[in-house]
Design a protein around this motif. Structure first.
Motif, mmCIF file in Angstrom:
data_model
loop_
_atom_site.group_PDB
_atom_site.id
_atom_site.type_symbol
_atom_site.label_atom_id
_atom_site.label_comp_id
_atom_site.label_asym_id
_atom_site.label_seq_id
_atom_site.Cartn_x
_atom_site.Cartn_y
_atom_site.Cartn_z
ATOM 1 N N ASP A 243 -3.848 -1.757 0.083
ATOM 2 C CA ASP A 243 -4.477 -3.124 -0.212
ATOM 3 C C ASP A 243 -3.132 -3.986 0.421
ATOM 4 O O ASP A 243 -3.252 -5.043 0.858
ATOM 5 N N SER A 244 -2.088 -3.433 0.557
ATOM 6 C CA SER A 244 -0.842 -4.064 1.095
ATOM 7 C C SER A 244 -1.075 -4.294 2.556
ATOM 8 O O SER A 244 -0.852 -5.358 3.099
ATOM 9 N N LYS A 245 -1.514 -3.559 3.087
ATOM 10 C CA LYS A 245 -1.949 -3.609 4.643
ATOM 11 C C LYS A 245 -2.960 -4.581 4.958
ATOM 12 O O LYS A 245 -2.794 -5.462 5.808
ATOM 13 N N ALA A 345 -1.806 -9.072 -2.022
ATOM 14 C CA ALA A 345 -2.469 -7.888 -2.123
ATOM 15 C C ALA A 345 -3.128 -7.853 -3.364
ATOM 16 O O ALA A 345 -4.199 -6.857 -3.441
ATOM 17 N N THR A 346 -2.899 -8.397 -4.670
ATOM 18 C CA THR A 346 -3.695 -8.317 -5.708
ATOM 19 C C THR A 346 -5.123 -9.030 -5.711
ATOM 20 O O THR A 346 -5.883 -8.775 -6.615
ATOM 21 N N ALA A 347 -5.313 -9.583 -4.605
ATOM 22 C CA ALA A 347 -6.688 -10.016 -4.456
ATOM 23 C C ALA A 347 -7.808 -9.478 -3.496
ATOM 24 O O ALA A 347 -8.903 -9.875 -3.669
ATOM 25 N N VAL A 348 -7.005 -8.551 -2.690
ATOM 26 C CA VAL A 348 -7.872 -7.979 -1.695
ATOM 27 C C VAL A 348 -9.153 -7.115 -2.015
ATOM 28 O O VAL A 348 -9.990 -6.826 -1.272
ATOM 29 N N ARG A 349 -9.042 -6.570 -3.403
ATOM 30 C CA ARG A 349 -10.050 -5.710 -3.991
ATOM 31 C C ARG A 349 -11.360 -6.568 -3.907
ATOM 32 O O ARG A 349 -12.483 -5.677 -3.734
#
Lengths: 388, 84
Positions: A243-245, A345-349
């Motif tokens: 997710d970070s990437k 990163a917490t939104a990319v899911r």
């Protein structure tokens, strides 16, 4: 823009009642009426004084932001009114009907890029050319076809009248085709896949400040999202989703795209080119008069384009279906990337988990990945191979 | 034999689970189900991102698409064909 217009153009001010019913009535309007739609649509862009989503009631977002593309004014309705008491409503939210207090969006410039890559602009140029210079294609079958030809010629193959928001041609930049290529190069670092009619590269001014790393970054982003889609339900293996990437790549694209839009740069060009391409896209989607005249009645927009291309002797791109199919979802995705939503990163899911976020972009991501792979020939589903 | 009749047979020599084993399996099943029910809700940021995407999609809804559509991302391609 034109493909959204029927959802918001009303016959009156009280309750929304479609003015274009059927939608093909648009092709019977006077060219000045169509120009008035373009002006009024621009005027409904965000932020609206009555409606500014995402601002929390604070000041407007920075100029160039998807919710504040430009502060340049169109002609007011008092100077260029809509025809016959028509009113342009706006979008409020998905659960509310169109409202006079709402706002309107237009597609991202990538939409125009994808549609133009089918070669639709050059093919319809040949169509208008043939009808205006002889009867090689036969005579137009009715008055509606004549009107379609008139609108198309006056709005998209002529110098636009000055003072209109869609006038992006002048003595400084007299070639619209070169202007579009310049915009694509600045925003995406890409040229169209076809040159001029003679097959040679089309000459245009290439800007120094261009997003030349956009394609590589976007493909890496797609590759990482595909990993997420593949492993989202994994229970019996390790999950390589990063997710970070993904958020780092999204932020990189966000910064690139917004850099080209500082102070509202390219907003008018984007609007004019998106409107132009949506006119041709809509022409192919509907039972439009020019299609009837050309007897282009195949199923599917790409097949109709192929039929017309055959009539005028200028081949369309063989992967036109992929270009048509990717245009809408990739436009929506890039608008959201420009909003900066996936910089966290917490939104990319939401990009790859359809079960948890059914209204999210997962199905669009699948479509984009499939068609991007087709049109570029680079398989973003393939895993990278590390070399020693 | 009825079409959908269960035809699985107990393997030769297999014996029924004893009471302790059955209790163990029941406890494990209950624990798994409980953990699923108590799983953390989806991230709020991702929920907001999905909602925002749906709003962008709604604003850019093209003619012929149903109002308030949360349909798949595949574009409508055959408006003309549907008119016939």
């Amino acid at each position: 823009m034109f493909r959204q217009l029927p959802n918001y153009l009303s016959t009156g001010n009280d309750v929304f009642s479609p003015a274009l019913n059927p939608v093909t009535e648009l092709f019977d309007r006077h060219p000045l009426d169509v120009a008035s739609y373009l002006e009024a649509y621009w005027d409904r862009r965000l932020p609206q004084s009555s409606f500014s989503p995402g601002t929390g009631g604070l000041s407007a977002p920075p100029l160039g932001h998807p919710n504040n593309r430009s502060e340049e004014d169109s002609l007011p309705l008092s100077r260029l009114p809509l025809p016959n008491g028509e009113a342009l409503f706006g979008f409020v939210n998905r659960s509310s009907p169109p409202s006079l207090g709402g706002f309107l969006r237009w597609d991202h410039l990538i939409y125009a890029y994808m549609i133009e890559n089918t070669r639709v602009y050059e093919i319809f140029r040949r169509v208008v050319h043939e009808y205006r210079h002889g009867e090689k294609l036969g005579a137009p079958i009715d008055a509606s076809t004549q009107n379609w030809l008139r609108i198309t010629e006056e709005l998209f193959y002529s110098d636009t009248a000055p003072f209109l928001i869609t006038n992006v041609a002048s003595h400084i930049r007299s070639d619209l085709r070169a202007s579009r290529r310049n915009a694509y190069q600045r925003m995406f670092g890409m040229d169209l896949n076809h040159g001029g009619e003679d097959g040679k590269p089309y000459p245009y001014i290439k800007a120094e400040a261009a997003n030349s790393e956009f394609v590589a970054t976007f493909e890496e982003f797609l590759r990482e999202v595909w990993v997420g889609i593949t492993y989202v339900g994994a229970t019996a293996s390790s999950n390589p989703t990063d997710d970070s990437k993904i958020s780092e790549l999204a932020e990189k694209m966000h910064d690139m795209l917004r850099s080209r839009r500082q102070s509202g740069n390219l907003s008018r060009e984007e609007y004019a080119f998106v409107a132009m391409m949506s006119w041709f896209h809509m022409t192919l989607e509907l039972d439009s008069p020019i299609l009837r005249s050309l007897r282009a009645d195949a199923t599917g927009v790409e097949n109709r384009l192929f039929q017309i291309a055959g009539r005028v002797g200028l081949p369309a791109h063989g992967l036109s279906k992929s270009f048509f199919d990717i245009a809408d979802p990739i436009s929506r995705l890039l608008i959201q990337i420009e909003l900066g939503t996936y910089n966290d990163a917490t939104a990319v899911r939401a990009l790859y988990d359809r079960d948890s976020f059914p209204t999210g972009p997962e199905s669009d991501m699948r479509s984009i990945i499939t068609h991007w792979t087709a049109i570029t020939g680079r398989d973003v589903k393939a895993r990278k191979v590390a070399t020693n | 034999m009825a079409k959908n009749e269960q035809t699985t047979q107990k393997a030769a020599g297999a014996e029924a689970l004893d009471a302790n084993s059955q209790a163990l399996i029941a406890a494990l099943t209950a624990a798994i189900l409980s953990s699923r029910q108590n799983a953390a809700p989806p991230d709020q940021d991702a929920t907001d991102a999905a909602a925002e995407y749906a709003e962008i999609k709604g604003a850019l809804r093209t003619f012929g698409e149903p109002f308030n559509s949360a349909s798949s991302g595949f574009p409508r391609r055959n408006a003309k064909a549907q008119e016939y």
